[in-house]
Structure formats: structure tokens, C-alpha cells
Design a protein around this motif. Structure first.
Motif, PDB file in Angstrom:
ATOM      1  N   THR A 202       0.840  -1.186   0.000  1.00  0.00           N
ATOM      2  CA  THR A 202       0.000   0.000   0.000  1.00  0.00           C
ATOM      3  C   THR A 202       0.882   1.245   0.000  1.00  0.00           C
ATOM      4  N   ILE A 203       0.306   2.360  -0.435  1.00  0.00           N
ATOM      5  CA  ILE A 203       1.027   3.629  -0.393  1.00  0.00           C
ATOM      6  C   ILE A 203       1.521   3.931   1.012  1.00  0.00           C
ATOM      7  N   GLU A 204       0.684   3.616   2.002  1.00  0.00           N
ATOM      8  CA  GLU A 204       1.044   3.889   3.398  1.00  0.00           C
ATOM      9  C   GLU A 204       2.254   3.080   3.843  1.00  0.00           C
ATOM     10  N   ASP A 205       2.455   1.913   3.234  1.00  0.00           N
ATOM     11  CA  ASP A 205       3.570   1.056   3.633  1.00  0.00           C
ATOM     12  C   ASP A 205       4.894   1.510   3.031  1.00  0.00           C
ATOM     13  N   VAL A 206       4.838   2.236   1.912  1.00  0.00           N
ATOM     14  CA  VAL A 206       6.089   2.569   1.216  1.00  0.00           C
ATOM     15  C   VAL A 206       6.432   4.058   1.241  1.00  0.00           C
ATOM     16  N   ILE A 207       5.498   4.895   1.677  1.00  0.00           N
ATOM     17  CA  ILE A 207       5.739   6.335   1.710  1.00  0.00           C
ATOM     18  C   ILE A 207       5.749   6.848   3.142  1.00  0.00           C
TER      19      ILE A 207
END
Length: 210
Positions: A202-207
Motif C-alpha cells: 500500500t502507499i502507506e507502507d512505502v511512503i
């Protein structure tokens, strides 16, 4: 959705190319221009790109590409090579090019030239090789995005035998070393991988936003 994001959703590492289709010349020209405009550390451009259309030559490279058939079935094969000698002559040529293009006075360029000459003098051949290889990855990443935007299928590859490529392409004689390869062209209609959903965190996991 942005057309760039749509293009990146469309792209995938193509496993099977349509060997009956070739990229038109204007697409190859875009690849050339985009490669030349890729950002590189210090602006030194220690990477050269071989574009191979000749299928007989590419057939010779399959065994040195872990038998990946994409190498010969694609429209063209891109081989990212690094310069083996980043020496004073190479650096001086870089500054000569700056002067010819920008007409920059020598007294302005001299401190930067002296810095680069000193910097690369202190680096080991292994460190320079590693630095140059990183620039090749920058170039490949840039071309992967360009290919997606232009609807050119591509398959980035690290799995190949550089010595075998050198033998068939005479890279050492050119002062070059192959570090990455990327077949480009058009996906086959029966490549099942083209329909797979992308697997990403998810975006939350990588950003991280601070």
C-alpha cells in the motif's frame, strides 16, 4: 487518474513478445533522446546504450541471457553499458563539451574540473565501476517510464552473462562493460502475465511523510 499513472499501471515485465512486430523508427528515436536526457551523477554520462535489432546477433545472446527468449523475440534489445575508463581524458572531454555548448569561461569551470579530477583520482576502479553501474540503473528506470508512456513493452533484466555479451558484441574493444539488458517491443496476445494484477504494498507502507 493521471495518464502517467495509467501508463505505469499498463506496463509489466513482458514475458512473451510478438516476434512479428517491430517498433517504428520514430519510437526508437524517442528511446534515444530519452536515454541521452537521463540524469547522471555530475552530468558525466558514463553509460552508453547499444540498440540491437539484428535477430541473428540476438539469437547468439540467448544462451548468455539465461535462455530468456525475450532477448530474440522482442523488436529490439537494449544493452546498457558503462565506460570502463573514467580518467582525466574523459573528464576533460566533458568540460570541453560544456564550453562548446554553453560558452562558459574556463575560469568558472576550472574549480569544478579540478574537483572532479581529484575525486576520481582518489576512487578505486571498483568504486568507479559501482558508481557507473548506478547510473545505468537510473537510465533503465527512466526508459521504463518512457516505454510505458509510449506503450512500448519492456522487460528489464539483470540475469545475463556479461562476459558472453562481451564476446559477441566486442564490448571490451569499445572500452565498455554490459551491466543491464532490456528487450523492448510489443507483448504477445497470449502472454498470460499481461493480465495479472500488480502486486504492490500500500502507499502507506512505502511512503513516509514528515
Amino acid at each position: 487518474m493521471s495518464h502517467v499513472i495509467e501508463a505505469l499501471q499498463w506496463r509489466y515485465a513482458t514475458k512473451k513478445f510478438d516476434n512479428s512486430r517491430y517498433l517504428p523508427e520514430h519510437k526508437i528515436e524517442i528511446i534515444k533522446e530519452a536515454f541521452n536526457l537521463t540524469a547522471t551523477s555530475f552530468g558525466l554520462q558514463p553509460v552508453k546504450l547499444l540498440i540491437i535489432k539484428n535477430r541473428d546477433l540476438r539469437q547468439q545472446l540467448v544462451s548468455d541471457s539465461m535462455d530468456q527468449q525475450q532477448v530474440v523475440d522482442a523488436s529490439h534489445l537494449l544493452v546498457f553499458c558503462i565506460e570502463k575508463n573514467i580518467d582525466n581524458t574523459y573528464i576533460d572531454a566533458y568540460f570541453k563539451n560544456i564550453q562548446e555548448i554553453r560558452d562558459t569561461p574556463d575560469e568558472i569551470l576550472e574549480p569544478y574540473r579540478d574537483y572532479l579530477l581529484s575525486h576520481f583520482k582518489d576512487e578505486t576502479p571498483e568504486q568507479i565501476n559501482q558508481w557507473s553501474t548506478k547510473q545505468a540503473y537510473l537510465a533503465m528506470g527512466n526508459l521504463l517510464t518512457i516505454c510505458a508512456i509510449e506503450e512500448i513493452d519492456a522487460c528489464p533484466m539483470e540475469g545475463f552473462n556479461p562476459d558472453g555479451y562481451d564476446t559477441h558484441l566486442g564490448l571490451s574493444k569499445k572500452g565498455l562493460e554490459a551491466v543491464l539488458v532490456m528487450p523492448i517491443g510489443y507483448r504477445a496476445t497470449d502472454d498470460m502475465f499481461s493480465g495479472f494484477k500488480k502486486v504492490r504494498k500500500t502507499i502507506e507502507d512505502v511512503i513516509l511523510e514528515l
